[in-house]
Design an enzyme around this catalytic site. Structure first.
Site, PDB file in Angstrom:
ATOM      1  N   ASN A  10       0.846  -1.196  -0.067  1.00 37.36           N
ATOM      2  CA  ASN A  10       0.177  -0.077   0.050  1.00 37.36           C
ATOM      3  C   ASN A  10       0.898   1.193   0.000  1.00 37.36           C
ATOM      4  O   ASN A  10       1.581   1.453   0.975  1.00 37.36           O
ATOM      5  CB  ASN A  10      -0.694  -0.078   1.234  1.00 37.36           C
ATOM      6  CG  ASN A  10      -1.704   1.330   1.261  1.00 37.36           C
ATOM      7  OD1 ASN A  10      -1.837   2.097   0.649  1.00 37.36           O
ATOM      8  ND2 ASN A  10      -2.814   1.087   2.189  1.00 37.36           N
ATOM      9  N   ARG A  12       0.460   4.234   0.472  1.00 38.42           N
ATOM     10  CA  ARG A  12      -0.005   5.312   1.251  1.00 38.42           C
ATOM     11  C   ARG A  12       0.575   4.985   2.656  1.00 38.42           C
ATOM     12  O   ARG A  12       0.559   5.780   3.552  1.00 38.42           O
ATOM     13  CB  ARG A  12      -1.369   5.556   1.511  1.00 38.42           C
ATOM     14  CG  ARG A  12      -1.910   6.134  -0.028  1.00 38.42           C
ATOM     15  CD  ARG A  12      -3.301   6.529   0.061  1.00 38.42           C
ATOM     16  NE  ARG A  12      -3.431   7.511   1.075  1.00 38.42           N
ATOM     17  CZ  ARG A  12      -4.545   7.740   1.553  1.00 38.42           C
ATOM     18  NH1 ARG A  12      -5.547   7.052   1.000  1.00 38.42           N
ATOM     19  NH2 ARG A  12      -4.816   8.776   2.553  1.00 38.42           N
ATOM     20  N   CYS A  13       1.131   3.654   2.918  1.00 33.89           N
ATOM     21  CA  CYS A  13       1.626   3.298   4.159  1.00 33.89           C
ATOM     22  C   CYS A  13       3.037   3.322   4.498  1.00 33.89           C
ATOM     23  O   CYS A  13       3.955   2.788   3.668  1.00 33.89           O
ATOM     24  CB  CYS A  13       1.199   1.656   4.408  1.00 33.89           C
ATOM     25  SG  CYS A  13       1.914   0.751   5.777  1.00 33.89           S
ATOM     26  N   SER A  14       3.547   3.928   5.380  1.00 32.91           N
ATOM     27  CA  SER A  14       4.820   4.126   5.763  1.00 32.91           C
ATOM     28  C   SER A  14       5.550   3.027   5.884  1.00 32.91           C
ATOM     29  O   SER A  14       6.828   2.576   5.209  1.00 32.91           O
ATOM     30  CB  SER A  14       5.325   5.296   6.794  1.00 32.91           C
ATOM     31  OG  SER A  14       4.540   4.451   7.962  1.00 32.91           O
TER      32      SER A  14
END
Length: 114
Positions: A10, A12-14
């Site tokens: 994903n 958007r996930c760090s």
């Protein structure tokens, strides 16, 4: 061998971004599956779980599951079906290399299978 590495990612996930960068820093260019856009099938998810050595409830994101109305105490097949229908409830990132898989939390865990 490196062409067998897949990351369920994903962007958007760090933690997912960190894991991807870590894999790439080792000279491996994995197949990137943005699982929110292309969720695994029930069969693929069962295979991933077997490689992780985990039950479906162990890779369930609690907050997202609650928001999606997915109960942690469902039977495994029901939970897998709910995860396929609501991929945001699947913990991330998951890295698969051949017959092994690791959850990238923390990202360094995936080094065990590279």
């Amino acid at each position: 061998m490196t062409d067998t590495v897949t990351i369920y990612h994903n962007p958007r996930c760090s933690k997912s971004r960190q894991t991807l960068e870590l894999i790439q820093s080792r000279g491996v260019e994995p197949r990137v599956v943005e699982y929110l856009k292309t969720p695994p099938s029930a069969a693929e998810l069962k295979d991933i779980l077997a490689k992780l050595g985990k039950a479906p409830a162990e890779i369930l994101r609690p907050k997202e599951a609650a928001e999606a109305g997915v109960a942690k105490d469902l039977a495994d097949d029901q939970l897998i079906a709910a995860m396929v229908a609501n991929p945001s409830v699947i913990e991330r990132p998951i890295v698969v290399n051949g017959a092994k898989a690791r959850l990238g939390r923390p990202p360094e865990q995936v080094l065990e299978i590279l």
